[in-house]
Design an enzyme around this catalytic site. Structure first.
Site, PDB file in Angstrom:
ATOM      1  N   TYR A 134      -0.981   7.406   3.147  1.00 10.02           N
ATOM      2  CA  TYR A 134      -0.322   6.647   4.196  1.00 10.02           C
ATOM      3  C   TYR A 134       1.193   6.693   4.000  1.00 10.02           C
ATOM      4  CZ  TYR A 134      -5.118   5.277   5.121  1.00 10.02           C
ATOM      5  OH  TYR A 134      -6.456   5.318   5.406  1.00 10.02           O
ATOM      6  N   HIS A 184       0.849  -1.197   0.000  1.00 10.56           N
ATOM      7  CA  HIS A 184       0.000   0.000   0.000  1.00 10.56           C
ATOM      8  C   HIS A 184       0.883   1.244   0.000  1.00 10.56           C
ATOM      9  CE1 HIS A 184      -3.377   2.476   0.310  1.00 10.56           C
ATOM     10  NE2 HIS A 184      -3.897   2.115   1.467  1.00 10.56           N
ATOM     11  N   HIS A 200      -3.092   6.792  -0.882  1.00 18.02           N
ATOM     12  CA  HIS A 200      -4.106   7.327   0.045  1.00 18.02           C
ATOM     13  C   HIS A 200      -3.534   8.058   1.256  1.00 18.02           C
ATOM     14  CE1 HIS A 200      -7.063   4.168  -1.734  1.00 18.02           C
ATOM     15  NE2 HIS A 200      -6.734   5.114  -2.594  1.00 18.02           N
TER      16      HIS A 200
END
Length: 359
Positions: free
Chosen positions: A183, A178, A181
């Protein structure tokens, strides 16, 4: 045969169709442990015909969780329930996948019953100190994150490596990193969140350094036997001084060279006030451009894809290779079964449900 229900292989793993359940946090874990909620939630989508079931963003460390209620994979005992979930997903002919993440400055979020973050949990109430590339708050209500030093960065890389090892032990057949977004890994990519002056900040080559190190660490575990995806936000939706599509294309070319099999292309969320023109397929142009510019890597698209014809058209137009479904699968776990009928595609139903199959 419709493109949506066309099977394909990556590194010997067979995917029965091009529908991927997009990772969506459930905020239903205790101390990082999965529960029967997760088993039924993910199992239902596998029963419903989705080809790849991707478990929500799972914290690679305790402090890497978005909220105290997030799943984790930092404790060896987390593997036990996750293995039960992956076993069931495989029994349904689907591929169990996992998204490994670190929330960075957006960590320790307070999750209320309406399932969205609103401020943070302080350390006295079970929260923790967030970390980030630079000591810049996400929003005023959040605490100032601690800037990661070299030792902290090394720990992040090692946490991703250990998480990948546990993910394989738990039976996952595909891993996604990931880096979207807002992060941690996205925070390093974006100049809006990364103001460092060392080798992890400033230039494009420096800002992507941590992500490339994480990819190398995870790949050392996968040994070219397990598909590796990376999710990115292709743009911060800010005109200047931000992460954008051109940088995403350059990054994708480098990730391809490092053996990444697919890009999961999303957008935004590194700052709270970006103006985003949300609408059906609003993120598709970014995935389509990356697919056009970078040969030899699969590209997935996500964002308000809600019906079979829309998904099929994207694939037929060669704008993407994979369709990631989020909220539509929350509303309808059996979307693939219904989509097959709409596209006049004959697919196998669960034996127990064949009485409900429309003639």
């Amino acid at each position: 045969m419709s493109k949506l229900f066309e099977s394909f292989q990556i590194k010997g793993i067979n995917f029965k169709n091009r529908i991927v359940m997009s990772p969506m946090c459930q905020y239903s874990a205790t101390d990082g442990f999965a529960s029967n909620w997760h088993l039924v939630h993910y199992g239902s989508r596998a029963v419903g015909g989705t080809g790849t079931i991707m478990v929500e963003s799972v914290g690679v460390s305790s402090e890497g969780r978005i909220s105290p209620n997030d799943l984790g994979i930092y404790n060896p005992e987390h593997v036990i329930k996750l293995k039960e979930i992956t076993d069931f997903i495989k029994e349904q002919g689907a591929v169990p996948a996992i998204q490994l993440g670190h929330a960075g400055r957006k960590a320790s979020a307070q999750i209320f019953q309406e399932w969205k973050g609103d401020g943070t949990v302080n350390e006295k109430n079970g929260g923790w100190q967030p970390v980030a590339p630079s000591p810049i708050k996400f929003i005023e209500e959040y605490p100032e994150p601690k800037e990661l030093d070299k030792e902290g960065i090394e720990k992040v890389v090692n946490d991703f490596k250990k998480a990948a090892e546990r993910a394989i032990e738990a039976g996952f057949q595909m891993i996604e990193i990931h880096s979207a977004h807002g992060y941690l890994l996205h925070e390093f990519l974006s100049p809006l969140a990364n103001k460092r002056t060392d080798e992890y900040g400033g230039s494009f080559e420096n800002r992507i350094r941590l992500l490339l190190e994480v990819v190398d660490a995870v790949n050392s575990v996968l040994e070219n036997k397990v598909p590796l995806f990376v999710r990115i936000s292709a743009t911060d939706w800010v005109k200047e001084g931000a992460w954008d599509l051109e940088q995403s294309i350059k990054l994708t070319k480098l990730l391809k060279e490092k053996g990444v099999d697919a890009m999961d292309v999303s957008t935004g969320a590194v700052i709270p006030d970006a103006i985003i023109p949300v609408g059906p397929g609003y993120q598709l142009p970014f995935a389509s451009r990356i697919k056009k510019e970078v040969d030899g890597i699969l590209v997935g698209t996500v964002g308000m894809i809600t019906n079979a014809v829309q998904a099929e058209t994207i694939l037929l137009n060669n704008e993407a290779d994979l369709i990631f479904l989020g909220r539509e699968l929350l509303r309808n776990p059996y979307f693939p079964l219904e989509a097959a009928k709409e596209l006049r595609e004959e697919i196998e139903w669960p034996l127990q449900y064949t009485r409900g199959k429309r003639k």
